[in-house]
Design an enzyme around this catalytic site. Structure first.
Site, mmCIF file in Angstrom:
data_model
loop_
_atom_site.group_PDB
_atom_site.id
_atom_site.type_symbol
_atom_site.label_atom_id
_atom_site.label_comp_id
_atom_site.label_asym_id
_atom_site.label_seq_id
_atom_site.Cartn_x
_atom_site.Cartn_y
_atom_site.Cartn_z
ATOM 1 N NE ARG A 20 37.505 41.360 36.474
ATOM 2 C CZ ARG A 20 36.588 41.163 37.414
ATOM 3 N NH1 ARG A 20 35.718 40.184 37.298
ATOM 4 N NH2 ARG A 20 36.536 41.932 38.473
ATOM 5 C CG ASN A 38 40.140 39.374 37.763
ATOM 6 O OD1 ASN A 38 40.631 39.832 36.746
ATOM 7 N ND2 ASN A 38 39.695 40.141 38.737
#
Length: 91
Positions: A20, A38
């Site tokens: 990320r 996520n």
């Protein structure tokens, strides 16, 4: 060409490897808007908004991910460009 929007679901070893944060850094570099997060099932979900050529660069990056990621599959779908965020966020 205009603004496009893509929805990506990235599978493989993509959580706990900096995916990320690395996606955020790449999006900043490319000037892409959208978000990344996520999912509970171990995948990473990403929405990217920008010019087609720039989005293609982001998708190529997403297929590899950061150094310790092991991307096994990406589901990509084009969406109507409705995400109005002016930046790229980690959710």
């Amino acid at each position: 060409m205009g603004i496009k929007q893509y929805h990506l679901l990235i599978s493989g070893r993509v959580q706990g490897v900096g995916y990320r944060v690395s996606a955020w850094e790449k999006a900043q570099q490319l000037g892409i808007h959208g978000w990344v997060k996520n999912l509970a099932d171990g995948r990473v979900e990403m929405v990217i908004v920008g010019e087609q050529v720039t989005l293609e660069h982001m998708i190529c990056w997403a297929e590899q991910g950061p150094q310790f990621a092991d991307v096994s599959h990406i589901d990509i779908s084009e969406q109507s460009a409705t995400d109005t965020q002016s930046e790229f966020q980690i959710r």
